[in-house]
Design a protein around this motif. Structure first.
Motif, PDB file in Angstrom:
ATOM      1  N   ASP A 177     -25.786  -1.231  12.612  1.00 30.60           N
ATOM      2  CA  ASP A 177     -25.422  -0.246  13.633  1.00 30.60           C
ATOM      3  C   ASP A 177     -25.336   1.187  13.117  1.00 30.60           C
ATOM      4  O   ASP A 177     -24.899   2.080  13.844  1.00 30.60           O
ATOM      5  N   ALA A 178     -25.706   1.453  11.877  1.00 32.89           N
ATOM      6  CA  ALA A 178     -25.776   2.824  11.363  1.00 32.89           C
ATOM      7  C   ALA A 178     -24.478   3.598  11.568  1.00 32.89           C
ATOM      8  O   ALA A 178     -24.461   4.687  12.133  1.00 32.89           O
ATOM      9  N   LYS A 179     -23.388   3.006  11.110  1.00 28.18           N
ATOM     10  CA  LYS A 179     -22.093   3.695  11.200  1.00 28.18           C
ATOM     11  C   LYS A 179     -22.128   5.010  10.423  1.00 28.18           C
ATOM     12  O   LYS A 179     -22.786   5.111   9.379  1.00 28.18           O
ATOM     13  N   SER A 248     -28.348   8.833   9.302  1.00 29.05           N
ATOM     14  CA  SER A 248     -27.644   7.550   9.338  1.00 29.05           C
ATOM     15  C   SER A 248     -28.593   6.414   9.703  1.00 29.05           C
ATOM     16  O   SER A 248     -28.520   5.312   9.130  1.00 29.05           O
ATOM     17  N   ALA A 249     -29.484   6.679  10.652  1.00 31.28           N
ATOM     18  CA  ALA A 249     -30.470   5.656  11.027  1.00 31.28           C
ATOM     19  C   ALA A 249     -31.446   5.402   9.887  1.00 31.28           C
ATOM     20  O   ALA A 249     -31.829   4.257   9.615  1.00 31.28           O
ATOM     21  N   ASP A 250     -31.880   6.470   9.212  1.00 29.84           N
ATOM     22  CA  ASP A 250     -32.767   6.316   8.052  1.00 29.84           C
ATOM     23  C   ASP A 250     -32.083   5.506   6.956  1.00 29.84           C
ATOM     24  O   ASP A 250     -32.699   4.635   6.324  1.00 29.84           O
ATOM     25  N   GLU A 251     -30.815   5.821   6.700  1.00 29.65           N
ATOM     26  CA  GLU A 251     -30.064   5.128   5.649  1.00 29.65           C
ATOM     27  C   GLU A 251     -29.919   3.652   5.986  1.00 29.65           C
ATOM     28  O   GLU A 251     -30.071   2.784   5.114  1.00 29.65           O
ATOM     29  N   ASN A 285     -31.966   2.623  14.409  1.00 24.43           N
ATOM     30  CA  ASN A 285     -33.307   2.796  14.980  1.00 24.43           C
ATOM     31  C   ASN A 285     -34.245   1.748  14.390  1.00 24.43           C
ATOM     32  O   ASN A 285     -34.709   1.888  13.259  1.00 24.43           O
ATOM     33  N   PRO A 286     -34.541   0.668  15.116  1.00 31.30           N
ATOM     34  CA  PRO A 286     -35.350  -0.415  14.550  1.00 31.30           C
ATOM     35  C   PRO A 286     -36.756   0.015  14.152  1.00 31.30           C
ATOM     36  O   PRO A 286     -37.360  -0.602  13.271  1.00 31.30           O
TER      37      PRO A 286
END
Length: 695
Positions: A177-179, A248-251, A285-286
């Motif tokens: 969930d990209a916290k 955060s999504a990239d990580e 982001n899938p």
């Protein structure tokens, strides 16, 4: 570019697509249609019950067992000391009962010894206090020590089970969930991410509009993660927050790919790698993952609320599976539901009983939309812990199937019947291909609009989904695609509220229209550049030439009042959003505002370009009736006949089978052709009803 180079490049692309397709067929043979599984947690139960439970799983018709998701404490009870004997026994019992195994990496639940000895492995909250042992999903993906431990346990599992022929695949983590993480490791990773993206601090200052409120930085070392806890919501920089979402999504995606890489070094190429994103996933982001074979999703359509009538609270929200089943295909071309709700949940606003047949209907919805697997959480209702009230397919006695369990048994039997009737080589019927539709959507536009909605009633997530519902009501096959997709595959393309764009993307849309496509664009599209800045010019300046109109202003009306839009002789109420348009010569006016001080101003336009058409819908009507009529007109213009299903009734085609389901609170009589052969159900679809037929 040299013509031979272009041909060679295209050949590589086509070869790559075919190779990917072959990989998926290897994992999921087409003749199997869909495979079903169940989550089992042997660590929750006495070892003497494992044989009984797993035999029951097989007897219920399941084909695989999902294991080890939250079991790090059993797999590595002490630092560096692994114990797989208990899991070996469970895997062996599964094999004895002809059940395949789907293993899960345990990174979502860190063992107590890790937090005790290495507290830096936990994320840090906005108050700069670290998380601590006691729940799931608290690992700091940016922390090197945490990643070391994750890689070690994943590698150990891969070496131990990677060549086991009974293990069919791996799920990474749980519901990524990209916290937002404010820890020192994340702060440094964020600065490094920014430096890679912007190269110079002046470029970052320009992108972030740092001249506003003296937010300018002298170096990347001065940058800290935007903190909504310590800087009030209103005062935070929207461009910095957008980059935080991106980082955060990239990580998160990099963390999944990190695990997938560790697995692939040691597992069989016959074992797939996936994860289980939530159906509504507003942070992760899938599409950013590069190492997954495909993306699965979790689906909890009923959290105590629903739609489509008086029984909606027992039938669930029809939009959940409608959107997720298509969105997650954009990772590997296929998808499936990894975690399906089997009954009431522990976190619902109220845990109402489901209408009998509802779980089976959800399963058929996933199947009809092309799902390759359907797995349910969980086998046994747990007797303790945070999810005691979460339903399962077996009740608390460990023996008796729940209502959802009985419906899974029925679904498993029926799928085996359909497999006997499957005929390879079937293709999408022409009447369906004629209305094939794409919705162009990405998560970044959700982030920007939801940050500055300008109207609390603007539903950032579901506005695009409403267009999917409309298309589905016409019986149109709908794909959710990203902006790089080949739009020529689609008769109709819808672009709902695509806030950030650039001239190159709008040129691509223009070319699609020129070549004969029918494009529908809505309000809040191309109003910003890729940094989230307004254009130095009129609103949505790059879009004006395409739509043949200019947005002079936008209005919203208070909740308990309505504006009126007139199209022909028909009136449509609205109050959420309305663009005021100034129309170019040659552009057709489809609807205008019929009241307010700007009465007579245009709301909807259409124009011909080359062989196709583009329609711009500048208003959001209350019931989307105007939008629905506009979309129907476009289907008719491409020569497609449309169905007229009521809200909550969906009909699909896959692999030679037609499938209809009913989320509505009323019976619906399906109109079938004379040559239709009913395989499952009957023409009268009751609420939660399912009908399967072929022709």
């Amino acid at each position: 570019m040299n013509k031979r180079i272009v041909i060679a490049f295209l050949a590589i692309l086509i070869t790559g697509f075919k190779a990917k397709s072959q990989e998926i067929k290897k994992f999921f043979p087409e003749k199997d249609l869909i495979t079903t599984g169940i989550y089992y947690y042997p660590e929750h139960w006495d070892e003497s019950q494992w044989e009984r439970d797993i035999k029951k799983i097989a007897d219920m018709g399941y084909e695989f067992v999902h294991l080890a998701e939250f079991a790090w404490f059993r797999l590595e009870p002490e630092e560096g000391k692994f114990d797989f004997k208990w899991l070996d026994k469970v895997v062996g019992i599964c094999e004895k009962n002809n059940l395949k195994v789907l293993l899960c990496t345990p990174s979502a639940t860190m063992p107590a010894w890790m937090g005790e000895k290495y507290p830096e492995t936990y994320i840090m909250y906005g108050n700069y206090i670290r998380g601590e042992h006691g729940t799931r999903g608290l690992g700091s993906n940016a922390n090197a020590k945490y990643k070391f431990f994750v890689e070690r346990i994943v590698t150990a599992l891969a070496k131990h089970y990677g060549q086991n022929k009974n293990v069919v695949g791996w799920q990474l983590d749980n519901e990524p969930d990209a916290k937002t993480d404010y820890s020192p490791a994340a702060q440094q990773a964020f600065r490094q991410w920014l430096q890679r993206k912007y190269k110079t601090i002046e470029t970052l200052n320009a992108a972030w509009g740092a001249a506003f409120w003296s937010q300018r930085y002298n170096s990347f070392n001065q940058v800290i993660i935007p903190n909504l806890t310590l800087v009030n919501w209103w005062g935070n920089n929207p461009h910095a927050l957008l980059d935080l979402k991106r980082y955060s999504a990239d990580e998160q995606a990099a963390f999944l790919d990190f695990q997938a890489t560790a697995l692939r070094k040691n597992i069989s190429p016959n074992q797939y790698i996936t994860t289980n994103y939530t159906a509504i996933s507003p942070a992760a982001n899938p599409r950013l993952t590069k190492k997954l074979d495909f993306a699965a999703y979790t689906a909890y359509p009923n959290g105590g609320a629903g739609n489509n009538g008086s029984l909606g609270f027992r039938l669930g929200d029809s939009k959940t599976l409608l959107f997720a089943s298509e969105y997650y295909k954009s990772v590997g071309g296929v998808s499936g539901v990894m975690e399906m709700q089997p009954g009431p949940t522990n976190w619902a606003t109220q845990a109402s009983l489901l209408l009998p047949g509802t779980v089976r209907m959800w399963l058929y919805h996933s199947f009809a939309a092309g799902g390759k697997l359907a797995c349910s959480y969980r086998f046994r209702q747990v007797l303790y812990g945070a999810e005691q009230y979460h339903g399962a397919v077996i009740k608390t006695d460990g023996i008796t199937p729940s209502q959802g369990g009985e419906e899974y048994i029925q679904f498993n039997k029926e799928i085996k019947q359909l497999r006997q009737l499957y005929k390879p080589g079937t293709s999408l019927p022409q009447q369906l291909a004629a209305r094939k539709t794409a919705i162009v959507w990405n998560l970044e536009n959700y982030w920007t609009i939801d940050r500055q909605k300008q109207n609390v009633r603007w539903d950032s997530w579901n506005y695009p989904v409403k267009f999917m519902e409309i298309a589905a009501s016409f019986g149109a096959p709908v794909d959710v695609v990203d902006e790089n997709a080949n739009l020529s595959d689609y008769k109709v393309v819808i672009i709902p509220a695509y806030e950030m764009a650039d001239p190159a993307l709008i040129k691509k849309w223009t070319q699609y229209v020129e070549q004969g496509g029918h494009l529908i664009i809505t309000c809040r599209t191309a109003t910003m550049d890729r940094n989230g800045h307004f254009w130095e010019g009129e609103t949505a300046a790059p879009l004006s030439a395409l739509i043949g109109a200019h947005i002079t202003n936008s209005d919203m009306i208070i909740p308990y009042s309505k504006g009126d839009v007139l199209s022909g002789q028909n009136h449509y109420p609205w109050n959420i959003w309305g663009d005021l348009l100034k129309v170019d010569d040659g552009t057709t006016i489809l609807a205008s505002y019929n009241d307010q001080f700007y009465k007579g101003t245009t709301a909807v336009v259409k124009r011909n370009i080359g062989k196709g058409t583009v329609t711009y819908i500048g208003v959001v009507t209350d019931d989307m009736k105007l939008e629905k009529e506009i979309l129907e007109t476009n289907y008719k213009e491409v020569g497609a006949e449309v169905a007229h299903y009521p809200a909550g009734v969906y009909a699909y085609w896959r692999d030679g089978f037609y499938v209809a389901i009913n989320y509505s609170s009323e019976n619906y009589e399906m109109k079938l052709p004379a040559n239709a052969k009913i395989l499952i159900g009957n023409k009268t679809l009751e609420p939660a009803g399912v009908l399967v037929w072929n022709e």
